[in-house]
Design an enzyme around this catalytic site. Sequence first.
Site, mmCIF file in Angstrom:
data_model
loop_
_atom_site.group_PDB
_atom_site.id
_atom_site.type_symbol
_atom_site.label_atom_id
_atom_site.label_comp_id
_atom_site.label_asym_id
_atom_site.label_seq_id
_atom_site.Cartn_x
_atom_site.Cartn_y
_atom_site.Cartn_z
ATOM 1 N N ASP A 120 0.851 -1.186 0.000
ATOM 2 C CA ASP A 120 0.000 0.000 0.000
ATOM 3 C C ASP A 120 0.894 1.246 0.000
ATOM 4 O OD1 ASP A 120 -2.209 1.667 0.465
ATOM 5 O OD2 ASP A 120 -3.107 0.239 1.869
ATOM 6 N N ASP A 222 -2.852 4.653 -2.444
ATOM 7 C CA ASP A 222 -3.817 5.191 -1.495
ATOM 8 C C ASP A 222 -4.261 6.604 -1.897
ATOM 9 O OD1 ASP A 222 -5.048 5.177 1.270
ATOM 10 O OD2 ASP A 222 -3.772 6.943 1.428
ATOM 11 N N GLU A 276 -6.940 3.419 -5.278
ATOM 12 C CA GLU A 276 -8.160 3.652 -4.511
ATOM 13 C C GLU A 276 -8.880 4.809 -5.182
ATOM 14 O OE1 GLU A 276 -9.523 4.638 0.029
ATOM 15 O OE2 GLU A 276 -7.760 5.638 -0.743
ATOM 16 N N HIS A 342 -10.610 -2.046 5.061
ATOM 17 C CA HIS A 342 -10.294 -1.456 6.376
ATOM 18 C C HIS A 342 -10.979 -0.111 6.601
ATOM 19 C CE1 HIS A 342 -7.780 0.473 3.490
ATOM 20 N NE2 HIS A 342 -7.502 1.416 4.359
ATOM 21 N N ASP A 343 -11.629 0.439 5.561
ATOM 22 C CA ASP A 343 -12.333 1.713 5.723
ATOM 23 C C ASP A 343 -13.838 1.521 5.873
ATOM 24 O OD1 ASP A 343 -10.034 3.266 5.577
ATOM 25 O OD2 ASP A 343 -10.105 3.363 3.396
HETATM 26 C C1 GLC Z 1 -7.332 5.999 2.349
HETATM 27 C C2 GLC Z 1 -7.111 4.845 3.300
HETATM 28 C C3 GLC Z 1 -7.614 5.223 4.656
HETATM 29 C C4 GLC Z 1 -6.831 6.417 5.129
HETATM 30 C C5 GLC Z 1 -6.897 7.561 4.113
HETATM 31 C C6 GLC Z 1 -5.845 8.579 4.389
HETATM 32 O O1 GLC Z 1 -8.671 6.266 2.157
HETATM 33 O O2 GLC Z 1 -7.733 3.688 2.799
HETATM 34 O O3 GLC Z 1 -7.524 4.183 5.581
HETATM 35 O O4 GLC Z 1 -7.309 6.857 6.359
HETATM 36 O O5 GLC Z 1 -6.649 7.116 2.803
HETATM 37 O O6 GLC Z 1 -4.587 8.064 4.061
#
Ligand code: GLC
Length: 571
Positions: A120, A222, A276, A342-343
């Site tokens: 990641d 990310d 993402e 995880h979100d």
């Molecule tokens: C992405 C990640 C998340 C994180 C955010 C800031 O959305 O998946 O977990 O808090 O970015 O890095």
Amino acid sequence: MKNFILILFFIKVFSTDAQQMPPDKKWWKEAVVYQVYPRSFKDSDGDGIGDLKGIISKLDYIKSLGVDAVWLNPIYSSPNDDNGYDVSDYRGIMKDFGTMEDFDVLLKGLHQRGIKLVMDFVLNHSSNEHEWFKQSRLSRTSPYRDYYHWWNAEKGKPPYRYSLFDINHDAWKYDSLTNAYYLHYFSQKQPDLNWENPTLRKELYDIMKFWADKGIDGFRLDAFQFASKDITFPAFPDGYESNFLKYYAMGPYIHDYLQEMNKEVFSKYNVMTVAEGAGNNFDDAHNLVDAKRKELNMAYAFEGVDIPKSKGYSLLHFKEVFSRWDSAFAKNGWLSIFLSNHDQARMVSRFGNDTPEFRDLSSKLLNTFIMTMRGTPYCYYGDELGMTNAGFTKIEDYQDMPTQNEYQHQKDIKGNLDDFLKELQFSCRDNGRTPFQWDSSNQAGFSTGNPWLKVNPNYTTLNANAQEKDLNSCLNYFRKLVKLRKNTSVLVYGKYTILDKANPDVYAYTREEAGKKILVLLNFSTRQSEAKININLKNAKTILTNYKDSIERKTNSGIKLRPYEAVIYQL
Ligand code: GLC
């Protein structure tokens, strides 16, 4: 001639799978990805925090799932404001997680088992404790000043920008040291990097190459949609909030950056890439993943995973969204299929039914969906067991920084805290981060210490050990599904057709490829329902079902399905 044959032999034996495949067939399309949240997977040293040695001790378990790749959330050095999504050294390993030697052992262990590793990369922002930021804030003439976005205070206050994680939702933080504001779309400890600076970009590509040279097999980018933005920071027009992405993300240079990254990094290695976020519309999404453009392999969109709002959602909406995305990618590009990460709170608590009566059946049904759609399936740790939301009732039980900040914000504006807590029980991402439930021993066998986030109390009955022993468990069903997906080309590449579209309870579809046809029937409701489709099941073969026994299905009006029943037929 002999030499020629020898050369051919060597090419055959030593070329990679990827090279042998026809151009539109790729290993990452055929792969099942398993996401490991390192903090919560397995703690090896009793400090209550999952670590690399813990993951290493569970590699045989991961192998037993049959998955092809592991996506690991960030493991780099970090002060952990946002559980590793605030990196202070991109070439170091977070102390809580172990050392670089542990990482090397982990990578080797995965590769020995034929499993690839996707890392990641948090490249939209760093930690404010990164050396670059420390230097950047020291003076306006620092060579690192342009690594971040600064707004000198003598120009007045910068035009408002929303922060996703800040207590006051303000993305500009004033720093008296140089009398200037810096930008942070996420928390104050996550300043946004300035991608328009070519020196910074080169630093980031070098970091990516450092990890690729170590032998990792993939990159997850990310929050990358935010990397390109209008850095003149104009005031936004009224009503901009209704189209957040248009104003905050997918700025003018996003594709240039990705093409450059592809040229500098991806093209030099045999890696898979996924971002993402998939932009604002299908055109954006296509442009990100269109092979001809040489950017990414896959992006993942949120429209599907965002469907459940508070309790309840309509299956008709769910079917419409997934069918629309499938048809938009039918000819070109590739999707990721997922219902949690995880979100998100737990998949079964949002899309299924986590009551004791239906938890097992509905978890199996949701996994069936993920594994039989077109697109690469991403499975989040614990969903193979049907792990559920945590059921926390107190704000102190939550560890998530944005959650704590938002609670404080609600307090400040005198919001309804009871309602807020109720909403958290359903949707807070900590629900999906509780420790993996290995067995019924203390702390679910996750740690000999006190876990960083409470273990879900249902671990005494819902755990991997108990499910290992039960041939009909969610875990063993998941393994069968993965095996089926891996051995069935039509499930990877086959055309998707939705049937009985207007049925509010049943999701029915076929997958077809080269004369092979598979029918998937999923009853998303707590009642017996009927799929109104005109298919003769007489010669159909049941490949997999989540019920132990079978029933007479054909009625006068359709095909009967029991509550949360999932069946896969070969027609
Ligand atoms: C992405 C990640 C998340 C994180 C955010 C800031 O959305 O998946 O977990 O808090 O970015 O890095």
